[in-house]
Design an enzyme around this catalytic site. Structure first.
Site, short mmCIF file in Angstrom:
data_model
loop_
_atom_site.label_atom_id
_atom_site.label_comp_id
_atom_site.label_asym_id
_atom_site.label_seq_id
_atom_site.Cartn_x
_atom_site.Cartn_y
_atom_site.Cartn_z
N GLU A 33 -21.82 1.75 34.51
CA GLU A 33 -20.65 2.13 35.46
C GLU A 33 -20.27 0.56 36.30
O GLU A 33 -19.22 0.39 36.02
CB GLU A 33 -20.85 2.78 36.70
CG GLU A 33 -21.04 4.26 35.98
CD GLU A 33 -19.33 4.88 36.31
OE1 GLU A 33 -18.62 4.09 35.76
OE2 GLU A 33 -19.33 5.94 35.96
N CYS B 18 0.34 -1.26 0.38
CA CYS B 18 0.34 -0.11 -0.29
C CYS B 18 1.04 1.07 0.05
O CYS B 18 0.51 1.86 -1.13
CB CYS B 18 -0.76 -0.06 0.90
SG CYS B 18 -2.35 -1.02 1.39
N ASP C 140 -5.16 12.11 60.48
CA ASP C 140 -5.27 11.97 59.40
C ASP C 140 -6.85 11.82 58.96
O ASP C 140 -7.17 11.34 59.23
CB ASP C 140 -4.09 10.96 58.88
CG ASP C 140 -4.40 10.52 56.84
OD1 ASP C 140 -4.28 11.52 56.78
OD2 ASP C 140 -4.66 9.10 56.79
N ASP D 122 1.91 8.39 56.38
CA ASP D 122 1.67 8.26 57.75
C ASP D 122 2.38 8.15 58.53
O ASP D 122 3.40 7.95 60.00
CB ASP D 122 0.16 7.78 57.93
CG ASP D 122 -0.90 8.84 58.07
OD1 ASP D 122 -0.96 9.94 56.94
OD2 ASP D 122 -1.99 8.09 57.02
N CYS E 7 4.18 21.37 30.03
CA CYS E 7 5.70 20.74 29.17
C CYS E 7 5.74 21.57 28.18
O CYS E 7 6.47 22.63 27.46
CB CYS E 7 6.48 19.52 29.13
SG CYS E 7 6.12 19.08 30.62
N CYS F 159 37.99 -22.54 48.61
CA CYS F 159 37.34 -22.16 47.88
C CYS F 159 36.37 -20.98 48.16
O CYS F 159 36.13 -19.92 47.74
CB CYS F 159 36.12 -22.56 48.64
SG CYS F 159 36.08 -24.23 48.46
N CYS G 296 7.80 16.90 40.80
CA CYS G 296 9.01 17.83 41.01
C CYS G 296 10.39 17.09 41.78
O CYS G 296 11.78 17.39 41.18
CB CYS G 296 8.61 17.72 43.48
SG CYS G 296 7.21 18.87 43.36
N CYS H 156 5.30 15.35 44.88
CA CYS H 156 4.64 15.04 43.79
C CYS H 156 5.96 14.65 42.68
O CYS H 156 7.32 15.04 42.74
CB CYS H 156 3.11 15.09 43.06
SG CYS H 156 3.99 16.68 42.04
N CYS I 22 36.65 -26.07 52.27
CA CYS I 22 38.29 -25.17 52.25
C CYS I 22 38.54 -23.96 52.59
O CYS I 22 37.01 -23.22 51.66
CB CYS I 22 39.09 -26.24 51.95
SG CYS I 22 39.25 -25.87 50.16
#
Length: 1489
Positions: A1071, A18, A1034, A1294, A181, A577, A501, A498, A574
């Site tokens: 869902e 093609c 928390d 935590d 970015c 080794c 950084c 995160c 021995c």
């Protein structure tokens, strides 16, 4: 004639044939220069002549061949041609016109023009299609030559055109992760002068730039992209810009003239002078060559040497022909006329050497002679400043630079005005130093210099061959240099929030000179940097990280923590080794140290994980013929295991007990006998001699050796083993304590037992030597008794700890202990996979993580798409989308897709944070710390007091000393009596009951806790919890359930258009295929509402991460029918009940029978469903009305997620989903507050959600958007204010904070890591247990204090008696009495502790009854929210006081006028911080409407 390039998307291609068909067909068309078709990218790139073809005709042509063609970019890009000059031989067979037409027939030739003398042809061509060599051979029979150098893009034979011409540059840009970015790069580069257009593609990771080469160079563009923190490389190396023909011609003429002039000048050599100019504004070699070529062409200049490094030009010229001023203006006039030329000394002491002065002399002495330093002013535009601290930091850094006289930075005008000395610095240096601090800086109204190359003069060539300064050394040279000496350092980095950084730090540091590689671990907050110490030092690296806005400190002695391997090696026989393994490993690259022990079969290896990994090391040993395995680190709670201590103290107790019983028997016997004797003495008035006779006649008092009775001998024999075996541990502990200059319980015990034993032993020997008639009083019974009670106490304490630990060890589930490592072939084909221990994962390994699996290591995704639950790490309840290029964090859970990740860090998740807090010494230890010296002092005072009393008044001693023997001298008697008294003091004061006071209470307390579902790890947390002043909760999983639930459903269409049940059935079915927590919550809600376990059928299910889902739903009719039938039955049943007398049954029954079967006529309808956020609806062409949008905003403000549902293209529902608060949370918070504690909420979630949750549970102080690493800092901050902190949490995020807090309380349903870090673990997921644990702690501590009273009361009364204070009253304390008092105190302490068994934890019902009517939701104004780590409250820094007052008053007026307070009064740029003024936190009706 203009060439353009267009990309056409081609669908429907199946194979290479093609591709060839399209290329051949389109390639034959008129005006097509080239076509490239890609089967993978499904597109065709066509370069065509815009006069002959248009994008539409090309699209049509491909379409006609049977393929789908779409224009990817509607406006075609100009393709900038290259130009070459061909010299036509004079004897040519063809005329110039024929040559032109022959050339134009070829592909890639855009235009051919002839010079006026018909000797040169200027050919414009497309370099991607053809090149100079091919062009020469295009005209057969004509020998063409390339005359002038090839000319790059953007030049043509017409110089005016050359000014306006543009060049297309393609750059590969690495490091882009998201659209922000691309917009950063486009924004930054687009602002540069000379850039006409820029398009950055995230998918292709490339940037296409159209620029004007006379204003900016390709290198400069690349440099600017790199300055933005990305890696850029040319896809096609741009050639340096060459001059257009006209310029060349002009220069040639000038040079010939110049050479003629030079001949004349040479006759007058003595007239030449030398001058040094300072030139600012040169950027690169091209500037140097440009100035040299232009100036050397002047007739009056004999030579010029320009130095880029020194920013100077040394010119030899003829002063008769040209003046210094003209020379200066000539240099400034060199295109692009941006060079600033200054004379070092403004003519006065012009450094003019005569012509014969040596050129080698440095120009600098002349510079230093300048009488008056120059000052120039430059204005630099600075972008990226946010506040005054930015201003101060720029001013601070720049003002330190050499040559800067003053600097003023304006935040409002976004610029800096700098006065500087041009001899010491230049604007470019100043600009780059501001850029290095992380701001965007540009020189106002200064264009970039041009780049032109002419034939350099010989001197210039010399200049260009000079070695460059070392900082610019070639990469290969640098690499070679660095491998020689590469060091590694670790930097502790704080403030990372995160993965972006991490990427930011890694990207920016990689660009620095001398840094070889950098790896940053988010969770551990550590960066590992490999650097060249010759170029950069760790302190400088930390400074670079700080400049990026993070906190950084170099970690000392954090050696090769990650490169230690402990192996079991089998098969060694021995020493040879051992030698073989050690020598082979030491030769292996990357192994730093190796030691193998034959006896234990273990190898200890240190290695550099950058070079070699643990599996490689094991392979090396395997290749030698030995088998290896990892030393199994006990991952369970091995440090929580108290079996050894339990065994040890049990043994100690049993030994002491065995010997103690006979001693106590003897003692009791003696007590009875003594009392009888004293009675006889009192009533029968026996003489002393008779007494003695009776005494010796007693069996135990019989002396089988003179002075040695049976009693004393037996006591001695029984005491020795106890002293040695029973007291062994005490002696060791006491020795250690004394070595560290502390006195604890053990010291006192050892002191008392040793003194008693040694004294008794010595007194026996003395008695034997004296052949004494009356047996001396010994204290051999003291050590066994003491050791029995103390070892019992210690044994009980460890049993208690052990009980808690067993329960804990069962709780600590195994973390990801294994990883699946895969080997990939070409095109990421799976070749093999193997399971290995997590510790054997190496950097760069490809690890496969299946749905539901935990990520064993940090890494970067290389293949696959999935949602990842990072709630354990970041506290964010909603999962995060991961696709190739994203980073994943160890410990997070993969949800729905299989991922392949490349391992980057192998970090131990919870570094032993426990070590960072000193264990509080037990209160008893503290007390005995004072008690021991005090008792020793009392005992010594007693000794000396009695010696003094004895010598002053001997009668007192004579009267009270029982065993007084006339044959012994008075002095000896006194000393013996004094010793006896002082030892009695030591004996009775022995703190064995003190030793029992804490452990028995702790044991009972922890036992009671465990029965109530509260596991407390030992006495320290139990003791600490009662001192707690602040409880920090928390949010996710602690205050809330951690799983989303549907809070409200709002129907947006009338019930007659779409019945509500039907909508729920459709949405629930749609869902049911989703694995997203929101989807699961919606399905669960729909099933509950419809009272059905099954829903309809869902097909064509598609999910777009971050947007929503689309699918088709069928088969819901049966479901709805069942539901309606149930409703009907219910109604009928109710009717039946009401009208039973009226005999309704007959009329009812038939209806039920008729409806029993499902009507066959019911046809299944297909619904197309869209569920998602606003963007998803807009994308699918559905308009979200403003009132719906308002309702969504209202939910979002309350921290919920609002989801829209559309059926068949109609918006029909708004579903609000949120993480719900645990039912007991509000009561728990209220109770804690009523106990006098401050309650704080701390979460990584956003401030809206945090504020909403806080208002529901009644917490007034909130720290929102706090990262895992900052949680520790927050806890520390509270501790630094002098408050004891309890932290309640459940996740990995935590755990450092749990370890840091004075008491860490973990929810048992949380993660293993949190459970390990915590001090208290609540088995049930019930916040009321937090209240119970603090309450239990308070009760236990109260009990411990009562125990101390029992323990001390005997001592406080006994010590003075023993010391003989009450002798005159007739209170004499015999040593046995001391022991009895001791026993009594121990027994009373144990009994007191057992009373704790009666503890009942406060019941919720009672507390609720007490709190009735007093609990209320907090209004928003009562809640103070602190964002991130800063301590500032909610005051907005960006609003002036006046603005704030206006906003506040407007908000309150609005609230008067409307019931629902207007959301419009929120200041738009600061919605979070002001929504607390205007939000409506009333109890909305949260039921489904």
């Amino acid at each position: 004639m203009e060439a353009k390039s267009i990309v056409i998307g081609v669908e429907g291609m199946t194979c290479n044939s093609c591709v060839q068909t399209i290329e051949q067909h389109v390639g034959k068309m008129n005006g097509i220069h080239s076509i490239k078709v890609s089967l993978e990218n499904k597109n065709a790139v066509v370069i065509y002549d815009s006069k002959l073809q248009t994008p539409a005709t090309l699209q049509e042509a491909i379409y006609d061949m049977g393929f789908d063609a779409t224009l990817a970019d509607s406006n075609p890009q100009p393709v900038l041609p290259d130009t070459i000059f061909l010299t036509i031989p004079t004897q040519s067979a063809l005329t110039s016109k024929q040559i032109c037409s022959t050339l134009l027939k070829n592909k890639g030739i855009v235009d051919v023009k002839m010079s006026s003398d018909q000797k040169t042809a200027v050919v414009t061509f497309i370099s991607s299609v053809t090149n100079g060599k091919q062009i020469i051979q295009m005209v057969p029979g004509v020998d063409l030559n390339i005359s002038a150098p090839e000319v790059t893009p953007g030049t043509c034979e017409d110089s005016s055109w050359s000014q306006a011409s543009s060049v297309v540059l393609r750059l590969k840009v690495e490091g882009m992760t998201c659209h922000s970015c691309t917009s950063t790069i486009e924004g930054k580069i687009g602002k540069l002068q000379g850039i006409q257009r820029i398009k950055v593609s995230l998918d292709n990771q490339e940037a296409v730039v159209v620029y004007q080469p006379h204003l900016i160079t390709a290198e400069e563009i690349k440099h600017q992209i790199e300055a933005a923190g990305f890696t850029a490389s040319f896809k096609k190396q741009p050639r340096p810009l060459k001059l257009s023909t006209i310029d060349l011609e002009r220069l040639r003429n000038v040079q010939t003239k110049g050479s003629e002039m030079a001949l004349k000048e040479n006759s007058n050599v003595n007239d030449t002078k030398t001058i040094v100019f300072r030139i600012d504004g040169m950027h690169c070699r091209s500037c140097v060559l440009n100035i040299q070529s232009t100036i050397s062409a002047l007739p009056s200049v004999t030579s010029i040497v320009v130095s880029l490094e020194k920013k100077s030009a040394i010119i030899k010229y003829n002063p008769n022909l040209i003046s210094i001023d003209v020379l200066r203006r000539a240099i400034e006039a060199v295109s692009p006329e941006t060079f600033k030329v200054s004379l070092p000394d403004e003519y006065e002491n012009a450094a003019l050497f005569s012509g014969d002065a040596s050129m080698g002399k440095s120009p600098h002495p002349a510079l230093k002679d300048a009488s008056q330093p120059l000052t120039q002013v430059v204005v630099i535009n600075i972008d990226g400043m946010t506040c005054n601290s930015c201003v101060q930091s720029i001013e601070g850094v720049v003002s330190q630079k050499a040559g800067v006289k003053s600097i003023h930075v304006s935040l409002a005008n976004r610029n800096g005005t700098i006065e500087y000395d041009p001899l010491q610095t230049c604007p470019e240096d100043l600009r780059s130093s501001i850029e290095d601090m992380g701001f965007d800086a540009s020189l106002s109204a200064e264009a970039e210099p041009p780049v032109t190359i002419a034939q350099p003069s010989p001197e210039v060539q010399l200049e260009s061959h000079k070695p460059e300064p070392p900082s610019k050394a070639s990469p290969t040279h640098l690499a070679r240099q660095e491998t020689k000496a590469i060091s590694k350092c670790y930097v502790q980095v704080t403030g990372m929030t995160c993965a972006s950084c991490v990427a930011n730090i890694e990207r920016n540091l990689r660009r620095e000179d001398g840094i070889h590689s950098i790896l940053v671990a988010l969770m551990a907050g550590k960066a590992e940097v490999r650097y060249n110490p010759a170029v950069i030092q760790p302190s400088a690296i930390a400074e670079l990280i700080r400049e990026l806005g993070f906190g950084a400190t170099v970690m000392e002695n954090c050696g090769e923590g990650d490169g230690i391997l402990e192996l079991v090696v089998r098969g060694m026989t021995c020493a040879s080794c051992v030698h073989k393994i050690e020598s082979t490993l030491m030769k292996t690259n990357g192994v730093l140290y190796c030691s193998v022990a034959l006896a234990t079969n273990k190898a200890h290896i240190k290695y550099d994980p950058e070079i070699i990994g643990p599996r490689d090391v094991m392979q090396v040993i395997k290749d030698l013929g030995f088998t290896t395995s990892l030393v199994k680190k006990d991952r369970s709670a091995s440090h929580l295991d108290h079996k050894q201590e339990i065994r040890q103290w049990k043994r100690s107790f049993v030994v002491s007990l065995v010997f103690c019983i006979p001693v106590m028997g003897l003692m009791i016997y003696m007590m009875v006998m003594d009392s009888q004797l004293s009675d006889a003495h009192a009533h029968h008035n026996m003489s002393n001699e008779e007494m003695e006779a009776l005494h010796s006649s007693m069996i135990l008092e019989y002396q089988f050796l003179p002075g040695l009775s049976v009693m004393n001998f037996l006591s001695f024999l029984l005491c020795v083993p106890v002293q040695v075996f029973g007291g062994w541990h005490f002696y060791i502990q006491a020795y250690k304590a004394l070595k560290h200059k502390t006195a604890n319980m053990d010291v006192l015990i050892v002191l008392a037992t040793s003194v008693a034993f040694v004294y008794s032993f010595v007194i026996l020997l003395v008695a034997m030597a004296e052949k004494a008639k009356v047996n001396p009083v010994t204290f051999f019974d003291t050590p066994p008794m003491l050791f029995v009670f103390i070892s019992l106490g210690r044994w009980l304490e460890h049993v208690a700890k052990g009980k808690t630990s067993e329960a804990l060890a069962r709780l600590i589930s195994l973390q990801a202990t294994e990883a699946t490592i895969v080997t990939l072939g070409p095109d990421n084909v799976l070749l093999s996979e193997e399971q290995v221990d997590v510790e054997l994962v190496q950097r760069g390994d490809i690890v496969k993580v299946i749905p539901g699996g935990k990520f064993p290591v940090d890494g970067r995704v290389i293949e696959g798409h999935s949602m990842v639950d990072e709630s354990l790490i970041t506290g964010e309840a909603m999962p995060v989308t991961k696709k190739p290029g994203n980073t994943v964090i160890a410990g997070s859970i993969n949800q729905n897709g299989s991922l392949l990740i490349s391992a980057t860090h192998i970090v131990k998740l919870v570094e032993e944070a426990q070590t960072s807090k000193a264990p509080i010494q037990q209160f008893a230890d503290k007390l005995s710390g004072y008690f021991v010296p005090f008792i020793v002092a009392v005992s010594v005072v007693t000794l000396f007091a009695w010696i003094i009393i004895g010598f002053v008044d001997f009668e007192i001693v004579e009267k009270y000393f029982l065993g007084y023997n006339k044959s012994i001298s008075a002095a000896e008697v006194i000393i013996r009596f004094a010793f006896q008294a002082s030892i009695t003091v030591l004996c009775i004061a022995c703190p064995c009951s003190l030793g029992l006071a804490t452990p028995t209470a702790v044991m009972v307390g922890t036992g009671v806790g465990a029965q109530n579902g509260i596991l407390i790890k030992g006495g320290e947390p139990l003791e600490m919890a009662h001192k707690v002043k602040v409880v920090v909760f928390d949010k996710t999983g602690t205050i809330t359930h951690g799983t989303p639930e549907v809070m409200q459903v709002k129907f947006l269409v009338e019930g007659n258009q779409l019945p509500h049940n039907k909508m729920l059935a459709i949405v629930g079915t749609a869902e049911s295929n989703s694995e997203h927590p929101l989807g699961v919550a919606i399905t669960k809600y729909c099933k509950k509402e419809l009272n059905s376990e099954t829903l309809g059928t869902c097909t064509d299910f598609q999910v777009v991460p971050g947007c929503g889902i689309s699918c088709k739903v069928t088969n819901i009719e049966a479901l709805l029918y069942r539901k309606n039938k149930m409703v009907e039955e219910n109604n009928i049943r109710n009717v039946t009940l009401v009208k039973i007398e009226e005999n309704m049954d007959e009329s009812v029954q038939p209806a039920l029978i008729i409806d029993a079967e499902l009507p066959t006529t019911m046809t299944s309808q297909k619904y197309s469903v869209l569920i998602g956020n606003r963007e998803w609806m807009n994308r699918n062409g559905l308009l979200v009305k403003s009132e719906v949008d308002k309702a969504m905003m209202e939910h979002e403000r309350r921290g919920r997620t609002a989801v829209l549902a559309a059926v068949d293209g109609v918006l029909c529902g708004l579903i609000a989903v949120a993480d719900t608060v645990k039912p007991e949370a509000e009561l728990a918070v209220y109770t804690l507050k009523s106990m006098g504690l401050e309650v704080v909420l701390m979460t990584g979630d956003n401030s809206k959600t945090a504020r909403s949750i806080a208002s529901q549970v009644g917490i007034t102080k909130v720290f929102a958007e706090v990262l895992p690493s900052h949680k520790v800092a927050k806890v520390k901050q509270l501790q630094d204010e002098g408050r004891r902190v309890a932290m309640v949490g459940d996740g990995i995020n935590d755990s450092p904070a749990l370890a840091m807090a004075n008491v860490g309380i973990a929810i048992g349903t949380g993660t293993d890591v949190a459970i390990e870090a915590a001090d208290v673990v609540l088995i049930r997921d019930d916040l009321m247990d937090v209240v119970a644990s603090i309450d239990l702690s308070r009760k236990t501590v109260k009990r411990i204090r009562i125990n101390f009273i029992f323990a001390l009361i005997y001592n406080l009364i006994g010590v003075p008696i023993a010391a003989g204070v009450f002798l005159p009253v007739g209170l004499v304390l015999q040593p046995w009495m001391g022991s009895a008092a001791m026993a009594a105190s121990s027994v009373s302490v144990v009994l007191s502790s057992l009373l704790l068994k009666m503890y009942q934890k406060p019941s919720s019902e009672k507390l609720e009854f007490r709190a009735r009517g007093q609990m209320r939701h907090k209004s928003p104004s009562e809640i103070s929210v602190h964002i991130g780590i800063d301590e500032t409250g909610t005051g907005s820094p960006k609003l002036s006081l006046m603005d704030r007052i206006i906003n506040y008053s407007r908000a309150s007026i609005n609230s008067l006028f409307s019931d629902k307070r207007s959301v419009n009064s929120i200041v738009l740029n600061e919605p979070d911080k002001h929504s607390l003024l205007v939000g409506d936190f009333g109890e909305d009706d949260d039921t489904a409407l």
